[in-house]
Scaffold this active site. Structure first.
Site, PDB file in Angstrom:
ATOM      1  N   GLY A   1     -18.440  -4.602  -6.969  1.00 44.87           N
ATOM      2  CA  GLY A   1     -17.890  -4.820  -5.637  1.00 44.87           C
ATOM      3  C   GLY A   1     -17.840  -3.521  -4.831  1.00 44.87           C
ATOM      4  O   GLY A   1     -18.572  -2.572  -5.118  1.00 44.87           O
ATOM      5  N   GLY A   2     -16.969  -3.508  -3.834  1.00 47.37           N
ATOM      6  CA  GLY A   2     -16.879  -2.362  -2.925  1.00 47.37           C
ATOM      7  C   GLY A   2     -16.610  -1.054  -3.642  1.00 47.37           C
ATOM      8  O   GLY A   2     -17.346  -0.065  -3.468  1.00 47.37           O
ATOM      9  N   ALA A   3     -15.566  -1.021  -4.471  1.00 45.26           N
ATOM     10  CA  ALA A   3     -15.202   0.234  -5.147  1.00 45.26           C
ATOM     11  C   ALA A   3     -16.275   0.637  -6.154  1.00 45.26           C
ATOM     12  O   ALA A   3     -16.665   1.806  -6.231  1.00 45.26           O
ATOM     13  CB  ALA A   3     -13.853   0.060  -5.839  1.00 45.26           C
TER      14      ALA A   3
ATOM     15  N   LYS B   1     -13.857  -4.497   3.705  1.00 41.22           N
ATOM     16  CA  LYS B   1     -14.708  -3.313   3.567  1.00 41.22           C
ATOM     17  C   LYS B   1     -16.195  -3.550   3.856  1.00 41.22           C
ATOM     18  O   LYS B   1     -16.899  -2.631   4.250  1.00 41.22           O
ATOM     19  CB  LYS B   1     -14.606  -2.784   2.131  1.00 41.22           C
ATOM     20  CG  LYS B   1     -13.364  -2.013   1.850  1.00 41.22           C
ATOM     21  CD  LYS B   1     -13.387  -1.607   0.389  1.00 41.22           C
ATOM     22  CE  LYS B   1     -12.345  -0.581   0.089  1.00 41.22           C
ATOM     23  NZ  LYS B   1     -12.348  -0.180  -1.302  1.00 41.22           N
TER      24      LYS B   1
ATOM     25  N   TYR C   1      -4.192   0.732  -9.792  1.00 41.18           N
ATOM     26  CA  TYR C   1      -2.951   1.515  -9.865  1.00 41.18           C
ATOM     27  C   TYR C   1      -1.712   0.626  -9.803  1.00 41.18           C
ATOM     28  O   TYR C   1      -0.586   1.110  -9.766  1.00 41.18           O
ATOM     29  CB  TYR C   1      -2.911   2.606  -8.780  1.00 41.18           C
ATOM     30  CG  TYR C   1      -3.179   2.090  -7.390  1.00 41.18           C
ATOM     31  CD1 TYR C   1      -2.165   1.573  -6.605  1.00 41.18           C
ATOM     32  CD2 TYR C   1      -4.469   2.112  -6.870  1.00 41.18           C
ATOM     33  CE1 TYR C   1      -2.420   1.086  -5.344  1.00 41.18           C
ATOM     34  CE2 TYR C   1      -4.743   1.626  -5.603  1.00 41.18           C
ATOM     35  CZ  TYR C   1      -3.705   1.117  -4.846  1.00 41.18           C
ATOM     36  OH  TYR C   1      -3.963   0.620  -3.598  1.00 41.18           O
TER      37      TYR C   1
ATOM     38  N   SER D   1       0.803  -1.224   0.000  1.00 43.26           N
ATOM     39  CA  SER D   1       0.000   0.000   0.000  1.00 43.26           C
ATOM     40  C   SER D   1       0.840   1.280   0.000  1.00 43.26           C
ATOM     41  O   SER D   1       1.861   1.371   0.671  1.00 43.26           O
ATOM     42  CB  SER D   1      -0.914   0.007   1.224  1.00 43.26           C
ATOM     43  OG  SER D   1      -1.582   1.239   1.298  1.00 43.26           O
TER      44      SER D   1
ATOM     45  N   ASP E   1     -14.273   6.469  -1.056  1.00 39.86           N
ATOM     46  CA  ASP E   1     -13.835   6.030  -2.397  1.00 39.86           C
ATOM     47  C   ASP E   1     -14.579   6.768  -3.518  1.00 39.86           C
ATOM     48  O   ASP E   1     -13.969   7.189  -4.504  1.00 39.86           O
ATOM     49  CB  ASP E   1     -14.074   4.526  -2.573  1.00 39.86           C
ATOM     50  CG  ASP E   1     -12.950   3.694  -1.981  1.00 39.86           C
ATOM     51  OD1 ASP E   1     -11.838   4.214  -1.817  1.00 39.86           O
ATOM     52  OD2 ASP E   1     -13.205   2.512  -1.675  1.00 39.86           O
TER      53      ASP E   1
ATOM     54  N   MET F   1      -5.392  -6.353 -12.557  1.00 37.72           N
ATOM     55  CA  MET F   1      -4.540  -5.988 -11.422  1.00 37.72           C
ATOM     56  C   MET F   1      -3.400  -7.000 -11.276  1.00 37.72           C
ATOM     57  O   MET F   1      -3.595  -8.188 -11.560  1.00 37.72           O
ATOM     58  CB  MET F   1      -5.403  -5.973 -10.154  1.00 37.72           C
ATOM     59  CG  MET F   1      -4.693  -5.476  -8.923  1.00 37.72           C
ATOM     60  SD  MET F   1      -5.843  -5.226  -7.548  1.00 37.72           S
ATOM     61  CE  MET F   1      -5.943  -6.855  -6.865  1.00 37.72           C
TER      62      MET F   1
HETATM   63  P1  NAP Z   1     -14.151  -6.255  -4.586  1.00 37.85           P
HETATM   64  O1  NAP Z   1     -15.101  -5.650  -3.646  1.00 37.85           O
HETATM   65  O2  NAP Z   1     -13.585  -7.608  -4.301  1.00 37.85           O
HETATM   66  O3  NAP Z   1     -14.833  -6.269  -6.043  1.00 37.85           O
HETATM   67  C1  NAP Z   1     -14.189  -6.864  -7.147  1.00 37.85           C
HETATM   68  C2  NAP Z   1     -15.122  -6.844  -8.353  1.00 37.85           C
HETATM   69  O4  NAP Z   1     -14.413  -7.391  -9.457  1.00 37.85           O
HETATM   70  C3  NAP Z   1     -16.371  -7.700  -8.175  1.00 37.85           C
HETATM   71  O5  NAP Z   1     -17.456  -7.099  -8.830  1.00 37.85           O
HETATM   72  C4  NAP Z   1     -15.973  -8.988  -8.885  1.00 37.85           C
HETATM   73  O6  NAP Z   1     -17.052  -9.761  -9.344  1.00 37.85           O
HETATM   74  C5  NAP Z   1     -15.229  -8.409 -10.058  1.00 37.85           C
HETATM   75  N1  NAP Z   1     -14.407  -9.395 -10.725  1.00 37.85           N
HETATM   76  C6  NAP Z   1     -13.333 -10.043 -10.250  1.00 37.85           C
HETATM   77  N2  NAP Z   1     -12.863 -10.895 -11.175  1.00 37.85           N
HETATM   78  C7  NAP Z   1     -13.680 -10.790 -12.241  1.00 37.85           C
HETATM   79  C8  NAP Z   1     -13.720 -11.424 -13.523  1.00 37.85           C
HETATM   80  N3  NAP Z   1     -12.801 -12.315 -13.890  1.00 37.85           N
HETATM   81  N4  NAP Z   1     -14.695 -11.065 -14.385  1.00 37.85           N
HETATM   82  C9  NAP Z   1     -15.627 -10.138 -14.024  1.00 37.85           C
HETATM   83  N5  NAP Z   1     -15.634  -9.494 -12.844  1.00 37.85           N
HETATM   84  C10 NAP Z   1     -14.681  -9.837 -11.961  1.00 37.85           C
HETATM   85  O7  NAP Z   1     -12.861  -5.308  -4.765  1.00 37.85           O
HETATM   86  P2  NAP Z   1     -12.811  -3.690  -4.673  1.00 37.85           P
HETATM   87  O8  NAP Z   1     -12.405  -3.272  -3.320  1.00 37.85           O
HETATM   88  O9  NAP Z   1     -14.059  -3.148  -5.246  1.00 37.85           O
HETATM   89  O10 NAP Z   1     -11.559  -3.385  -5.636  1.00 37.85           O
HETATM   90  C11 NAP Z   1     -11.671  -3.547  -7.037  1.00 37.85           C
HETATM   91  C12 NAP Z   1     -10.424  -2.977  -7.709  1.00 37.85           C
HETATM   92  O11 NAP Z   1     -10.385  -1.580  -7.513  1.00 37.85           O
HETATM   93  C13 NAP Z   1      -9.096  -3.509  -7.166  1.00 37.85           C
HETATM   94  O12 NAP Z   1      -8.222  -3.688  -8.246  1.00 37.85           O
HETATM   95  C14 NAP Z   1      -8.588  -2.399  -6.270  1.00 37.85           C
HETATM   96  O13 NAP Z   1      -7.177  -2.340  -6.194  1.00 37.85           O
HETATM   97  C15 NAP Z   1      -9.141  -1.181  -6.993  1.00 37.85           C
HETATM   98  N6  NAP Z   1      -9.370  -0.048  -6.076  1.00 37.85           N
HETATM   99  C16 NAP Z   1      -8.711   1.108  -6.341  1.00 37.85           C
HETATM  100  C17 NAP Z   1      -8.914   2.194  -5.514  1.00 37.85           C
HETATM  101  C18 NAP Z   1      -8.160   3.475  -5.787  1.00 37.85           C
HETATM  102  O14 NAP Z   1      -8.126   4.324  -4.890  1.00 37.85           O
HETATM  103  N7  NAP Z   1      -7.635   3.658  -6.960  1.00 37.85           N
HETATM  104  C19 NAP Z   1      -9.805   2.108  -4.437  1.00 37.85           C
HETATM  105  C20 NAP Z   1     -10.479   0.907  -4.211  1.00 37.85           C
HETATM  106  C21 NAP Z   1     -10.237  -0.176  -5.053  1.00 37.85           C
HETATM  107  P3  NAP Z   1     -17.523 -11.124  -8.577  1.00 37.85           P
HETATM  108  O15 NAP Z   1     -18.462 -10.673  -7.527  1.00 37.85           O
HETATM  109  O16 NAP Z   1     -18.198 -11.908  -9.630  1.00 37.85           O
HETATM  110  O17 NAP Z   1     -16.290 -11.775  -8.031  1.00 37.85           O
END
Ligand code: NAP
Length: 291
Positions: free
Chosen positions: A137-139, A75, A238, A24, A111, A212
């Protein structure tokens, strides 16, 4: 090496809970901001899995931590643990920032605010625009709620029928009931449907983990013909800075952004909630983000 304040008996603790967290950038930016503003705080990372979260949370409450961030996979679960939720966190169903308000732990979600601020920084204004959003998902949840609250005209949310499908359906219904934005949840899988959505969108946002590190070859857009020149493509990942989607969009002549600004501005909002002060983002940008 990070440059942090002198730690004394009065230094307040903040930090990040999640797993993994060792990669991080948050400690660098928060500790530098504390140093620049001479605030007596420190920010550390704690590797806490979902199973360990309740125990860790109780411990942090006991030691009166000033506040903390939460990242994957904590989260959602943290929502059940905190004493109160902010209106946005309650609508989103995920918390990335917890604030200790005189012993009451309040869950917030910065976020979405950070994301919309990152788009502004790149010259993109969400009001009146259509977004195709990948993920639920969360983001993605924070992004869809904040975009709707900030005046997006239409949002097509593409998701697998996975962990978040039902929750996303409820969130889309909530957005349609509470805001003028027209939100639709669509199952990911049909390229033609996704392509048609993108053709009528101003913004394509990847809020999935696809692309990622370490799986950097992943990309939900299979052909650059699905993109168009007037499209702004934002991948909130990122690590790496340039995902496969980012590179494809750049080659297709789209405006592109990665997740760095979102990371910075969600952090700046959390910083303000903990300290009551604005994070000195210009200095942080130069020092840690090469922006
Ligand atoms: P999360 O809650 O685990 O959500 C992940 C999402 O990706 C879910 O909708 C998941 O769907 C989907 N997914 C995963 N593999 C997939 C695939 N092969 N095909 C289709 N959908 C797929 O994670 P999150 O916290 O939202 O984070 C998501 C991304 O955003 C991460 O890469 C994280 O590093 C990035 N992020 C960046 C920031 C920033 O400040 N830039 C902030 C937060 C997050 P399923 O439910 O079907 O698994």
């Amino acid at each position: 090496m990070g440059c942090i304040n002198e730690i004394t008996g009065t230094t307040k603790l903040t930090g990040l809970l999640g797993s993994p967290v060792a990669h991080s950038k948050s400690p660098l930016l928060h500790n530098e901001a504390f140093r620049l503003l001479a605030l007596d705080y420190v920010y550390l990372c704690f590797d806490v899995t979902e199973d360990e979260l309740a125990t860790a949370y109780e411990g942090l409450k006991k030691i009166n931590i000033a506040g903390f961030n939460c990242t994957m996979p904590d989260k959602t679960k943290i929502c059940e643990l905190v004493d109160e939720l902010s209106p946005a966190a309650s609508m989103i169903g995920a918390v990335n920032t917890v604030v200790n308000q005189n012993g009451t732990f309040v869950g917030h979600n910065t976020d979405g605010i950070g994301y919309i601020r990152s788009l502004k920084e790149e010259g993109f204004e969400i009001a009146g625009k259509k977004m195709t959003l990948l993920g639920a998902g969360g983001a993605a949840s924070s992004i869809m709620v904040q975009a709707a609250l900030d005046g997006a005209r239409e949002i097509d949310v593409f998701s697998r029928k996975g962990r978040f499908w039902e929750k996303a359906g409820a969130m889309v219904a909530d957005i349609n009931a509470k805001t003028p934005c027209k939100a639709t949840l669509i199952e990911l899988g049909c390229e033609d449907t996704l392509g048609a959505s993108i053709q009528t969108s101003d913004l394509l946002c990847n809020a999935t983990t696809v692309g990622m590190a370490p799986n950097i070859d992943g990309c939900l857009i299979t052909d650059k013909k699905m993109l168009h020149e007037n499209l702004f493509v934002s991948d909130i990942i990122y690590n790496p800075l340039e995902t496969k989607l980012y590179q494809m969009a750049k080659n297709a002549g789209c405006s592109v952004s990665n997740g760095l600004y979102m990371l910075l501005f969600q952090g700046a909002e959390a910083f303000k909630l903990w300290t009551g002060q604005e994070m000195p983002v210009e200095e942080i940008k130069k020092k840690y983000f090469n922006l």
